[in-house]
Design an enzyme around this catalytic site. Structure first.
Site, PDB file in Angstrom:
ATOM      1  N   VAL A  15       0.792  -0.825   0.078  1.00  0.00           N
ATOM      2  CA  VAL A  15       0.114   0.062   0.256  1.00  0.00           C
ATOM      3  C   VAL A  15       1.295   1.269   0.161  1.00  0.00           C
ATOM      4  CG1 VAL A  15      -1.366   1.243   1.196  1.00  0.00           C
ATOM      5  CG2 VAL A  15      -1.921  -1.264   1.496  1.00  0.00           C
ATOM      6  N   GLU A 131     -10.459   5.486   5.325  1.00  0.00           N
ATOM      7  CA  GLU A 131     -11.510   4.893   4.484  1.00  0.00           C
ATOM      8  C   GLU A 131     -10.809   3.247   4.285  1.00  0.00           C
ATOM      9  OE1 GLU A 131     -15.091   6.332   3.030  1.00  0.00           O
ATOM     10  OE2 GLU A 131     -13.985   4.391   2.995  1.00  0.00           O
ATOM     11  N   VAL A 134     -11.317   0.082   5.536  1.00  0.00           N
ATOM     12  CA  VAL A 134     -12.237  -0.701   5.520  1.00  0.00           C
ATOM     13  C   VAL A 134     -13.197  -1.745   4.182  1.00  0.00           C
ATOM     14  CG1 VAL A 134     -15.260  -1.158   6.091  1.00  0.00           C
ATOM     15  CG2 VAL A 134     -13.413  -0.959   7.649  1.00  0.00           C
ATOM     16  N   GLY A 136     -11.283  -1.425   1.267  1.00  0.00           N
ATOM     17  CA  GLY A 136     -10.239  -1.199   0.523  1.00  0.00           C
ATOM     18  C   GLY A 136     -11.147   0.201   0.021  1.00  0.00           C
ATOM     19  N   ILE A 138     -13.123   0.845  -1.444  1.00  0.00           N
ATOM     20  CA  ILE A 138     -15.246   1.120  -1.862  1.00  0.00           C
ATOM     21  C   ILE A 138     -15.163   2.893  -1.295  1.00  0.00           C
ATOM     22  CG2 ILE A 138     -17.217   0.242  -1.272  1.00  0.00           C
ATOM     23  CD1 ILE A 138     -16.427  -2.510  -1.465  1.00  0.00           C
ATOM     24  N   GLY A 189      -1.173 -14.727  -4.396  1.00  0.00           N
ATOM     25  CA  GLY A 189      -0.943 -13.386  -3.818  1.00  0.00           C
ATOM     26  C   GLY A 189      -2.273 -12.984  -3.560  1.00  0.00           C
ATOM     27  N   GLU A 192      -2.313 -14.647   2.165  1.00  0.00           N
ATOM     28  CA  GLU A 192      -1.330 -14.349   3.224  1.00  0.00           C
ATOM     29  C   GLU A 192      -0.486 -16.201   3.262  1.00  0.00           C
ATOM     30  OE1 GLU A 192       0.496 -12.322   4.577  1.00  0.00           O
ATOM     31  OE2 GLU A 192      -1.790 -10.344   3.911  1.00  0.00           O
ATOM     32  N   LYS A 207     -13.316  -5.120  10.256  1.00  0.00           N
ATOM     33  CA  LYS A 207     -13.631  -4.815   9.310  1.00  0.00           C
ATOM     34  C   LYS A 207     -15.267  -4.013   9.922  1.00  0.00           C
ATOM     35  CE  LYS A 207     -11.203  -5.574   5.338  1.00  0.00           C
ATOM     36  NZ  LYS A 207     -10.504  -6.936   5.041  1.00  0.00           N
ATOM     37  N   GLY A 304      -5.633  -4.633  -3.037  1.00  0.00           N
ATOM     38  CA  GLY A 304      -4.225  -4.386  -3.517  1.00  0.00           C
ATOM     39  C   GLY A 304      -4.172  -2.889  -3.063  1.00  0.00           C
TER      40      GLY A 304
HETATM   41  N1  LIG Z   1      -2.606  -4.762   0.877  1.00  0.00           N
HETATM   42  C1  LIG Z   1      -3.961  -4.373   0.696  1.00  0.00           C
HETATM   43  O1  LIG Z   1      -4.542  -4.829  -0.168  1.00  0.00           O
HETATM   44  C2  LIG Z   1      -4.384  -3.750   1.971  1.00  0.00           C
HETATM   45  C3  LIG Z   1      -6.150  -3.623   1.799  1.00  0.00           C
HETATM   46  C4  LIG Z   1      -6.359  -2.916   2.981  1.00  0.00           C
HETATM   47  C5  LIG Z   1      -5.747  -1.999   3.765  1.00  0.00           C
HETATM   48  N2  LIG Z   1      -4.200  -2.884   4.508  1.00  0.00           N
HETATM   49  C6  LIG Z   1      -4.199  -2.492   5.241  1.00  0.00           C
HETATM   50  O2  LIG Z   1      -2.498  -1.411   5.127  1.00  0.00           O
HETATM   51  C7  LIG Z   1      -1.462  -2.164   6.019  1.00  0.00           C
HETATM   52  C8  LIG Z   1      -0.157  -1.802   4.642  1.00  0.00           C
HETATM   53  O3  LIG Z   1      -0.528  -3.254   4.149  1.00  0.00           O
HETATM   54  P1  LIG Z   1       0.365  -3.878   3.290  1.00  0.00           P
HETATM   55  O4  LIG Z   1      -0.097  -4.544   2.321  1.00  0.00           O
HETATM   56  O5  LIG Z   1       0.902  -3.024   2.366  1.00  0.00           O
HETATM   57  O6  LIG Z   1       1.686  -4.111   4.592  1.00  0.00           O
HETATM   58  P2  LIG Z   1       3.002  -4.409   4.450  1.00  0.00           P
HETATM   59  O7  LIG Z   1       3.357  -5.372   1.916  1.00  0.00           O
HETATM   60  O8  LIG Z   1       3.564  -5.586   4.596  1.00  0.00           O
HETATM   61  O9  LIG Z   1       3.898  -3.425   4.498  1.00  0.00           O
HETATM   62  C9  LIG Z   1       4.066  -3.621   5.334  1.00  0.00           C
HETATM   63  C10 LIG Z   1       5.431  -2.274   5.842  1.00  0.00           C
HETATM   64  O10 LIG Z   1       5.709  -1.115   6.803  1.00  0.00           O
HETATM   65  C11 LIG Z   1       6.684  -1.426   6.414  1.00  0.00           C
HETATM   66  N3  LIG Z   1       7.647  -2.048   8.496  1.00  0.00           N
HETATM   67  C12 LIG Z   1       7.201  -3.031   9.261  1.00  0.00           C
HETATM   68  N4  LIG Z   1       7.333  -2.986  10.669  1.00  0.00           N
HETATM   69  C13 LIG Z   1       8.094  -1.509  10.276  1.00  0.00           C
HETATM   70  C14 LIG Z   1       8.551  -1.268  11.845  1.00  0.00           C
HETATM   71  N5  LIG Z   1       8.775  -1.900  12.969  1.00  0.00           N
HETATM   72  N6  LIG Z   1       9.051   0.722  11.073  1.00  0.00           N
HETATM   73  C15 LIG Z   1       9.099   0.747  10.319  1.00  0.00           C
HETATM   74  N7  LIG Z   1       8.629  -0.383   9.488  1.00  0.00           N
HETATM   75  C16 LIG Z   1       7.700  -1.101   9.657  1.00  0.00           C
HETATM   76  C17 LIG Z   1       7.862  -2.652   5.805  1.00  0.00           C
HETATM   77  O11 LIG Z   1       9.141  -2.181   5.651  1.00  0.00           O
HETATM   78  P3  LIG Z   1      10.051  -3.245   4.573  1.00  0.00           P
HETATM   79  O12 LIG Z   1       9.330  -2.761   3.527  1.00  0.00           O
HETATM   80  O13 LIG Z   1      11.335  -2.608   4.931  1.00  0.00           O
HETATM   81  O14 LIG Z   1       9.732  -4.580   5.516  1.00  0.00           O
HETATM   82  C18 LIG Z   1       6.369  -2.680   4.525  1.00  0.00           C
HETATM   83  O15 LIG Z   1       7.315  -1.282   4.344  1.00  0.00           O
HETATM   84  C19 LIG Z   1      -1.742  -3.032   6.598  1.00  0.00           C
HETATM   85  O16 LIG Z   1      -2.658  -2.555   8.177  1.00  0.00           O
HETATM   86  C20 LIG Z   1      -3.233  -3.449   6.036  1.00  0.00           C
HETATM   87  O17 LIG Z   1      -4.260  -3.939   6.802  1.00  0.00           O
HETATM   88  C21 LIG Z   1      -4.002  -3.491   3.363  1.00  0.00           C
END
Ligand SMILES: NC(=O)c1ccc[n+]([C@@H]2O[C@H](COP(=O)([O-])OP(=O)(O)OC[C@H]3O[C@@H](n4cnc5c(N)ncnc54)[C@H](OP(=O)(O)O)[C@@H]3O)[C@@H](O)[C@H]2O)c1
Length: 437
Positions: A15, A131, A134, A136, A138, A189, A192, A207, A304
């Site tokens: 994200v 926003e 919950v 994504g 929407i 992907g 998880e 959510k 995504g």
């Molecule tokens: N992915 C989705 O589709 C999606 C949809 C809706 C909501 N979300 C929410 O958005 C958030 C991020 O999701 P994501 O999928 O982008 O996760 P992600 O790809 O795992 O990215 C997490 C990021 O946080 C960094 N990080 C983790 N621990 C850290 C720390 N202690 N200090 C500094 N940086 C740290 C990581 O650094 P490194 O890259 O250096 O490891 C990485 O860049 C989550 O809360 C998730 O629930 C995600």
């Protein structure tokens, strides 16, 4: 033109990197829309060396998001790290306490600490926008919080986890097992490496808990949600549902009842012709029923990088458009201090139709004993069908019952009674039926 809005982004994964890319690529358009420029002034992640496919320009690097939240030259702290404690919680709290606006996509954090964080935001007169947390992309939070002002919500429900909907869609379309579809979701992907949180319904529950607070003006109470995942859904259920005119979806449902609020997450049968039954694959959907508006259903991409970044950037743009001195609306629709305690309706009082699938020994009297257990518990049946679909096993039969509206309590008692009768070969399957337009 007003001064630029300075943004600090913590978390540069799926994200975070997408948000940086959108803010860069759409900079001119966002400046026109907001009347000021949005500048990424600081970033933080674990690894500074990792290539993230985006440029961070002159943004200042921070190893520690908490340090960035407190001391970076930023107006908005964007939390995209994830997790319900630790760095995410500490950094959001620090940012709000130091008078910075916060944007987050973190449902786990809000489900656990949302009300406490909202209190800090409201006390400091800053925004806490979420926003993306919950469904994504929407825009359901803004819709419920702002566009539906004055409406009283009766029920909110939805498909809030793309992984589960992808699995159920493929099981139905291709006749595959749960395990095969889960493996594909992981390969692509969508799921998880450890998919428990998605398939057991916890992600949907987080959510739903946020939507419940917005809908009913109560404190967030994710631990009070009745939870059942999709891992025990079989092809036999999917086929029987289709024959009866239903489709199985993992729904989060929150409902106002006379005894309190019913929050539940479980596999649900919805009529095949209903709008929500047409929501396939990783797509999400949320339906809200209110006294003034009636039923609203929004569907779209629930996860995504791009879809989530769309919601995050929208939240940042709202802050860019707001002006100093403007009193921001409360985080969960009512002032956090006025959110009512959550009053839980007991799951045993849930009223609705049920699908019950029993695998039984093919013996005389079995069918009658099942019908009697139903009658003894005042359960009236819409249909009861007995089939010889035990494959080569002629000693085995399947009984499928669909009930008229009854209670959870009556169904549990009836199924317990049937189990005690010693006629079952396999665990009974019970799936709730949800009214949907
Ligand atoms: N992915 C989705 O589709 C999606 C949809 C809706 C909501 N979300 C929410 O958005 C958030 C991020 O999701 P994501 O999928 O982008 O996760 P992600 O790809 O795992 O990215 C997490 C990021 O946080 C960094 N990080 C983790 N621990 C850290 C720390 N202690 N200090 C500094 N940086 C740290 C990581 O650094 P490194 O890259 O250096 O490891 C990485 O860049 C989550 O809360 C998730 O629930 C995600």
């Amino acid at each position: 033109m007003a001064e630029a809005l300075r943004v600090g982004i913590a978390g540069l994964g799926t994200v975070g990197a997408s948000v940086v890319r959108v803010l860069t690529e759409k900079n001119a358009e966002l400046t026109r829309q907001c009347g000021r420029q949005i500048v990424v002034a600081a970033v933080s992640a674990r690894s500074r060396a990792k290539d993230r496919g985006v440029s961070f320009g002159a943004a200042q690097w921070f190893d520690d998001p908490v340090e960035m939240a407190k001391n970076a030259p930023i107006d908005v702290f964007v939390e995209l790290v994830g997790g319900d404690e630790g760095t995410a919680q500490a950094s959001v709290k620090a940012a709000l306490e130091s008078g910075r606006h916060v944007v987050t996509a973190n449902k786990a954090l809000l489900a656990k600490h949302g009300v406490a964080l909202a209190e800090i935001a409201e006390k400091r007169g800053v925004l806490l926008n979420y926003e993306a947390a919950v469904a994504g992309g929407i825009p359901i939070i803004k819709t419920m919080r702002e566009a539906m002002a004055g409406n009283s919500v009766n029920r909110v429900f939805g498909i809030l986890n793309g992984t589960c909907n992808y699995i159920l869609t493929r099981m139905e379309a291709e006749g595959l097992t749960f395990e095969a579809c889960l493996a594909d979701a992981q390969r692509l992907g969508y799921a998880e490496a450890d998919p428990t949180f998605d398939i057991e319904g916890n992600d949907t529950a987080h959510k739903l808990a946020i939507l419940t607070s917005l809908a009913f003006g109560c404190k967030i109470s994710a631990d009070d949600i009745y939870l059942e995942g999709i891992s025990n859904i079989t092809q036999a259920d999917i086929r029987a549902a289709a024959e009866l005119g239903y489709r199985i979806k993992l729904l989060g449902v929150s409902l106002r009842t006379e005894s309190g609020i019913e929050q539940r997450v479980h596999p649900t049968m919805v009529p095949t012709a209903s709008v929500i039954a047409q929501v396939h694959g990783v797509t999400n959907a949320v339906s809200v029923e209110t006294d003034i508006l009636g039923e609203l259903l929004m569907s779209g991409p629930g996860a995504g990088g791009n879809a989530t970044a769309s919601a995050v950037v929208g939240d940042i743009a709202d802050i860019a458009k707001s002006r100093p001195g403007f009193q921001h609306g409360p985080v969960f629709g009512r002032p956090a201090k006025e959110l009512r305690p959550y009053k839980r309706a007991k799951m045993r009082s849930h009223a609705g139709g049920y699908f019950i699938r029993l695998t039984v020994h093919d013996r005389a009297g079995v069918f009658a004993s099942v019908a009697k257990r139903m009658a003894d518990n005042d359960i009236s049946l819409e249909s009861i069908v007995q089939r010889a679909d035990g494959g080569n096993d002629e000693t085995q039969k399947t009984i499928i019952l669909v009930t008229h509206e009854t209670t959870e309590s009556a169904v549990r008692k009836a199924v317990e009674g049937i189990t005690k009768n010693g006629i079952l070969i396999d665990k009974p399957q019970v799936i709730r039926i949800e009214r949907a337009g």
